[in-house]
Design a protein around this motif. Structure first.
Motif, PDB file in Angstrom:
ATOM      1  N   GLU A   1      -6.491   1.454   1.830  1.00 28.31           N
ATOM      2  CA  GLU A   1      -5.477   0.471   1.947  1.00 28.31           C
ATOM      3  C   GLU A   1      -6.063  -0.969   1.907  1.00 28.31           C
ATOM      4  O   GLU A   1      -7.151  -1.011   2.141  1.00 28.31           O
ATOM      5  CB  GLU A   1      -4.352   0.477   3.126  1.00 28.31           C
ATOM      6  N   SER A   2      -5.295  -2.023   1.606  1.00 31.72           N
ATOM      7  CA  SER A   2      -5.815  -3.110   1.408  1.00 31.72           C
ATOM      8  C   SER A   2      -6.290  -3.620   2.911  1.00 31.72           C
ATOM      9  O   SER A   2      -5.708  -3.439   3.736  1.00 31.72           O
ATOM     10  CB  SER A   2      -4.952  -4.318   1.139  1.00 31.72           C
TER      11      SER A   2
ATOM     12  N   SER B   1       1.195   4.215   1.920  1.00 26.24           N
ATOM     13  CA  SER B   1       1.867   4.464   2.949  1.00 26.24           C
ATOM     14  C   SER B   1       2.985   3.638   3.395  1.00 26.24           C
ATOM     15  O   SER B   1       3.840   4.024   3.803  1.00 26.24           O
ATOM     16  CB  SER B   1       0.938   4.840   4.183  1.00 26.24           C
ATOM     17  N   VAL B   2       2.779   2.334   3.014  1.00 28.11           N
ATOM     18  CA  VAL B   2       3.912   1.406   3.372  1.00 28.11           C
ATOM     19  C   VAL B   2       5.025   1.475   2.344  1.00 28.11           C
ATOM     20  O   VAL B   2       6.110   1.433   2.609  1.00 28.11           O
ATOM     21  CB  VAL B   2       3.252   0.046   3.551  1.00 28.11           C
TER      22      VAL B   2
ATOM     23  N   HIS C   1      -7.472   1.495  -4.816  1.00 30.50           N
ATOM     24  CA  HIS C   1      -6.219   2.063  -3.749  1.00 30.50           C
ATOM     25  C   HIS C   1      -5.231   3.055  -4.503  1.00 30.50           C
ATOM     26  O   HIS C   1      -4.427   3.624  -3.806  1.00 30.50           O
ATOM     27  CB  HIS C   1      -5.442   0.936  -3.662  1.00 30.50           C
TER      28      HIS C   1
ATOM     29  N   ASP D   1       0.664  -1.147   0.157  1.00 25.14           N
ATOM     30  CA  ASP D   1      -0.087   0.058   0.083  1.00 25.14           C
ATOM     31  C   ASP D   1       0.772   1.136  -0.132  1.00 25.14           C
ATOM     32  O   ASP D   1       2.003   1.341   0.542  1.00 25.14           O
ATOM     33  CB  ASP D   1      -0.828  -0.137   1.279  1.00 25.14           C
TER      34      ASP D   1
ATOM     35  N   LEU E   1      -1.125  10.165   3.687  1.00 22.09           N
ATOM     36  CA  LEU E   1      -1.304   9.319   2.349  1.00 22.09           C
ATOM     37  C   LEU E   1      -1.036  10.034   1.312  1.00 22.09           C
ATOM     38  O   LEU E   1      -0.280   9.551   0.386  1.00 22.09           O
ATOM     39  CB  LEU E   1      -2.739   8.847   2.305  1.00 22.09           C
TER      40      LEU E   1
ATOM     41  N   ALA F   1       1.500   0.360  10.301  1.00 21.78           N
ATOM     42  CA  ALA F   1       0.565  -0.245   9.378  1.00 21.78           C
ATOM     43  C   ALA F   1      -0.922  -0.080   9.890  1.00 21.78           C
ATOM     44  O   ALA F   1      -1.085  -0.068  11.134  1.00 21.78           O
ATOM     45  CB  ALA F   1       0.944  -1.612   8.861  1.00 21.78           C
TER      46      ALA F   1
END
Lengths: 345, 313, 340
Positions: C48-49, A199-200, C219, A197, C260, C280
């Motif tokens: 996000e997922s 942000s990661v 996403h 994702d 984000l 996370a």
């Protein structure tokens, strides 16, 4: 040996073909010809010590195959890979080869497939240390693994856990810790953030930049995400159907793209700055690498193609600190324009 | 999550009791019953020297006057000393079954082990290296699959019999049967392992191991093998049932274990010879035991197959 | 009530809760989610997922995969409640009133039938047309979604199309009966960048021409920025922020949205480091009390640890964050020191 020069990693005329024919008997019975995928069809790259060289392109362009060829997962069909002056295909003693392998490592795309699900994190990270005999004993091994975990901002106590207990981003950190375990100088990163994702992804990219600076690493970075490539690279190579169509320093590539395919790719980057930048969606799709088009493989999709493009494969010619393989640029038919991107306010 | 990282035995115990497989086991009464039945049969069989009321194959303890006694519960002629009756030699049927089951289990477990070792090795080699080696191994497997397992076993047994004397054969009969059954069952392991290996070897963790230059043998043993144990375990369990039946069939046909060392199959054959005279118990009780054992093992195998298949969960 | 019928939203989602019963207890995957979609509007749903965005989309088209279930709230389409309809009735609405596009075009197409047959069947299910009329309409649709040689391609099977072309067929299929709303779940994720741009442009054009509203679940913030009118940002099963796309992208109000946006590499300035949100998204089993974002938030205060914020007006958007609780009892919030 500081300053490996411009040729820390040198790739010359690298080719890799895959035979995807049906089994021999089926082929004979049904009268089908042999089918060969030209995944990588003659590319030259030089990577300087300490830089990040990125390869971009759409799926099937051969960028991941290049990564695997460089670390020796596939033998090349033709061409030469030199690492710090050593021909990787040359004759080396077992220990010399291990010494070379130790200095280059790979980070993979899928953080769920790149860690053995049945091993504890400690053993996963310790494996390269053990394989290359780098540690002097149990205490030293434990200290090394703990240091590696800390280096990727994980807790040394995490070593006792199994991969499934971690999130995607944490797993990618474990992969990086493992890759760093053998104290390599050169890391091949195959889409290391594309399964994560955003942000990661930012965490991992920042970590990679920090590590590069601290450990003087050289990166070969494979990605399809142009914004990520722009962010992380020193120089960029654009691949299309197994060939390098353009290589340039990052800013030059993004500000003054030359090859029509590079321009087209840049057009596909979504406009996050909401500038209303005009985007012309590219027509057509990537043809099959089994029977690539003649001449310049991009000619069926290229608005500037002429008869020469259909017949003759363009050579990579030096231009503005990079190279470009395009007849239209060579003949001056296609003017080079500056591009601007709005600043993030 | 912290609990899962506990080490040592208590950690292991915790992981097992917390796992999905254990949960799926607990929530299937049929499977629990099958597991209990299997465990009981195996325990009783292996403890037969302690538990059995008689030692039926020690001629010194036999007396012909005890011959052909019917089971206690169905006939007044029965004696409590022989609850399931005796055969024509005066051997206690219950004790014979206990010893016979033990022998059947030893033979089938050994046969499954032989098949596993052979199949897994060939499957690993075939899947990892591919190419010509793979083609040869898989064609041999294809050819073998066109014969029923029992035929392969008969063939092997027949060849061995042709090579050595009858007396010598009786002595090594157990090894011949184990080998014959083992050889006829390797194909399913090899195929499954090959398939799993082909999937696993392209996974990135195997490539990561190749990047650091580990030898193929090390990669197979350390990385690939542990990740293909699931399907192998399923086949092994289902195969155990098949092996028990195959051994019984061979023994019933008289090419398995000799009557001096009878397995369940041998007992059924011996009983079958006197079935016409109405002495049904000699053959029926071993038959029922065989059926129960195979059923329980197969139920376990079926459950294991479903429990380890993530798609069905 | 009656006066409002003119600007009544096409889709209303009110306090939607989606639960997953597991053996370790019931997981709340979507928690109290509310939003509207106006006729002809494109609402982007990002996250996000595991944020619950796809589940929300699936609940709207009535295709929530068991054991997931709608445990509370309402979904209304054109004023009519659709979340409690029997399967058959929902099936009729899906297709006729709501179209669906999924990430993998292969899952939406039956490999055994030609695309023409699938199109004709769908058209005839929902519209009173003869076979030849339906076929003509199918060809028209294929032309509309930009498939060259539609007359010939109509007899081809899904595997004979490339990924991008397949997704075009799926869009044609979703448009068959002239639905009022299309739920598109990651429609471009499986495609190459150059094809992605084509599909997004197509979706935009078609919806404008047909006046179809779109719920675009993805996403990819870039896709949203290009396509959506409004955007809802989801985090850990809740809507963190919702508002006009320009506002959310450029002037985000929720710390998560801000982080984000900052974490997306941009072609504007080249910075050494990207803004990053540490940590996370929590797993569903480990959602903290108070604001679900609090463990990663650099602005958190005492109140965020105990009290869950609902959406509240924040500039031109609405954000679920106590920073924007102007007259609230618990405000102001202490700004914590941000570590380097």
């Amino acid at each position: 040996m500081p300053d490996g020069g411009a040729d820390f990693v040198r790739i010359e005329g690298l080719k890799r073909y895959f035979d995807v024919s049906a089994p021999w008997l089926v082929r004979k019975l049904e009268g089908r010809p042999r089918q060969v995928v030209q995944a990588v069809d003659g590319i030259d790259i030089e990577i300087a010590k300490g830089e990040t060289f990125s390869l971009v392109g759409e799926s099937g362009c051969g960028k991941s195959t290049v990564a695997r060829l460089v670390v020796g997962l596939y033998p090349p069909t033709a061409g030469r890979i030199e690492f710090d002056g050593n021909d990787m295909a040359g004759r080396h003693s077992r220990s010399d080869m291990a010494a070379l392998r130790r200095r280059m490592q790979m980070i993979f795309q899928d953080p769920f497939a790149s860690l053995n699900p049945r091993w504890r994190v400690f053993d996963i990270i310790a494996e390269p240390i053990r394989a290359f005999g780098l540690s002097t004993g149990k205490a030293d091994l434990e200290a090394r693994v703990a240091a590696l975990l800390r280096q990727v901002k994980l807790n040394p106590a995490d070593g006792r856990k199994y991969p499934h207990e971690f999130s995607g981003g944490q797993r990618q950190r474990i992969s990086i810790a493992r890759a760093l375990a053998s104290e390599p100088e050169f890391l091949v990163c195959d889409e290391p953030t594309s399964a994560l994702d955003v942000s990661v992804q930012a965490q991992i990219l920042n970590l990679m930049v920090d590590l590069q600076r601290r450990l003087q690493l050289t990166y070969l970075f494979i990605s399809h995400n142009l914004a990520v490539v722009y962010h992380i690279s020193t120089r960029v190579g654009v691949m299309y159907l197994g060939r390098l169509v353009e290589v340039a320093p990052t800013d030059t590539l993004f500000r003054r793209p030359k090859h029509p395919y590079t321009r087209m790719l840049l057009d596909t980057i979504p406009d996050l700055e909401m500038t209303g930048r005009q985007r012309s969606p590219v027509g057509g799709e990537v043809p099959s690498p089994i029977n690539p088009p003649s001449g310049c493989t991009f000619h069926p999709r290229c608005p500037f193609a002429n008869d020469r493009c259909k017949a003759e494969r363009p050579k990579a010619l030096p231009i503005e600190g990079g190279t470009v393989a395009c007849h239209a640029i060579e003949e001056g038919r296609l003017p080079i324009e500056d591009r601007t991107y709005a600043l993030n306010t | 999550m912290a609990a899962a990282s506990r080490s040592g035995f208590s950690g292991w115990l915790h992981r097992v009791s917390d796992s999905d497989v254990w949960w799926s086991f607990k929530s299937s009464p049929m499977t629990v019953a099958a597991a209990v039945a299997t465990f009981l049969i195996i325990a009783v069989a292996f403890l037969s020297p302690v538990l059995a009321p008689h030692t039926p194959f020690d001629p010194a303890t036999l007396s012909l006057s005890d011959g052909l006694k019917p089971p206690v519960l169905v006939s007044p002629d029965g004696e409590w000393a022989f609850p399931l009756g005796t055969d024509d030699q005066g051997r206690d049927v219950l004790s014979s079954i206990m010893y016979g089951t033990r022998l059947s289990l030893i033979v089938s477990l050994a046969a499954v082990a032989v098949a596993m070792v052979l199949g897994i090795s060939l499957g690993l080699i075939s899947g990892y290296f591919g190419g010509a080696i793979d083609a040869v191994i898989m064609r041999v497997a294809d050819v073998q699959l066109t014969f029923p397992a029992i035929l392969v076993a008969l063939l092997i047994d027949g060849v061995v019999r042709g090579l050595i004397s009858v007396k010598r054969h009786d002595e090594i009969a157990i090894f011949v049967v184990v080998g014959a059954i083992g050889l006829s069952f390797w194909v399913s392991y090899a195929r499954t392992v090959r398939g799993s290996v082909m999937v696993e070897k392209n996974k990135e963790y195997v490539q990561a191991a190749r990047v650091i230059g580990l030898s193929p043998l090390l990669i197979m043993v350390r990385h690939v093998l542990p990740n293909v144990t699931g399907p192998v375990l399923v086949i092994a369990t289902l195969n155990l049932g098949l092996a028990i039946i195959t051994e019984a069939t061979l023994s019933f046909l008289g090419v398995g274990l000799p009557s001096t060392e009878p397995s369940l199959g041998t007992l059924i054959r011996l009983g079958n010879e006197v079935l016409q005279s109405g002495d049904w118990w000699i053959t029926v009780f071993p038959g029922v035991t065989l059926a129960a054992l195979v059923l329980a093992v197969n139920l376990l195998g079926d459950w294991l197959r479903d429990a380890l298949n993530p798609k069905l969960r | 009530m009656a006066a409002a019928s003119n600007n009544q939203p096409l889709l209303e989602v009110r306090n939607l809760r989606i639960e997953f019963p597991t053996r370790r207890g019931t997981l709340l995957a979507v928690d109290d989610v509310s939003f509207d979609i106006a006729p002809g509007e494109v609402l982007g749903v990002v996250g996000e997922s595991g944020a619950g965005k796809s589940l929300t989309g699936n609940a709207i088209i009535g295709l929530l995969e068991p054991p997931g279930r709608v445990a509370g709230g309402e979904i209304r389409l054109e004023g009519r409640r659709i979340d409690n309809l029997p399967y058959e009735e929902m099936r009729k609405i899906r297709g006729a009133r709501i179209g669906a596009i999924f990430q993998d075009p292969l899952t939406s197409l039956n490999p055994l039938y030609s695309v023409g047959r699938q199109l004709v069947e769908t058209i005839q299910t929902h519209l009173p047309l003869s076979a030849s009329q339906a076929k003509a309409r199918a060809i028209e649709l294929l032309q509309e979604v930009g498939i060259p040689g539609a007359e010939m391609r109509i007899d081809h099977y899904p595997h004979q199309f490339s990924g991008g072309m397949r997704q075009r067929v799926v869009i044609a299929l979703a448009l068959c009966a002239g639905p009022r709303l299309i739920v598109a779940d990651e429609p471009t994720t499986a495609l190459d960048v150059s094809i992605q741009a084509q599909i997004i442009a197509l979706l935009k054009r078609l919806c404008r021409e047909h006046g179809t509203a779109v719920m675009l679940v993805t996403h990819d913030m870039g896709v949203i920025a290009e396509t959506a009118d409004r955007v809802a940002v989801m985090y850990a099963g809740r809507v963190a922020e919702i508002g006009p796309v320009r506002e959310v992208v450029k002037h985000a109000k929720h710390p998560y949205t801000k982080g984000l946006m900052g974490s997306i590499p941009s072609l504007g300035v080249r910075t050494e480091r990207l803004t990053q949100i540490d940590g996370a998204m929590p797993r569903l089993t480990e959602i903290p009390p108070g604001c679900a974002f609090n463990p990663r938030c650099t602005f958190k205060g005492q109140r965020c640890l105990v009290e869950r914020p609902n959406l509240m007006p924040a500039g031109a958007t609405r954000a679920a964050c106590w920073l924007h609780d102007s007259g609230g009892v618990g405000a102001p919030i202490l700004k914590e020191t941000v570590d380097a």
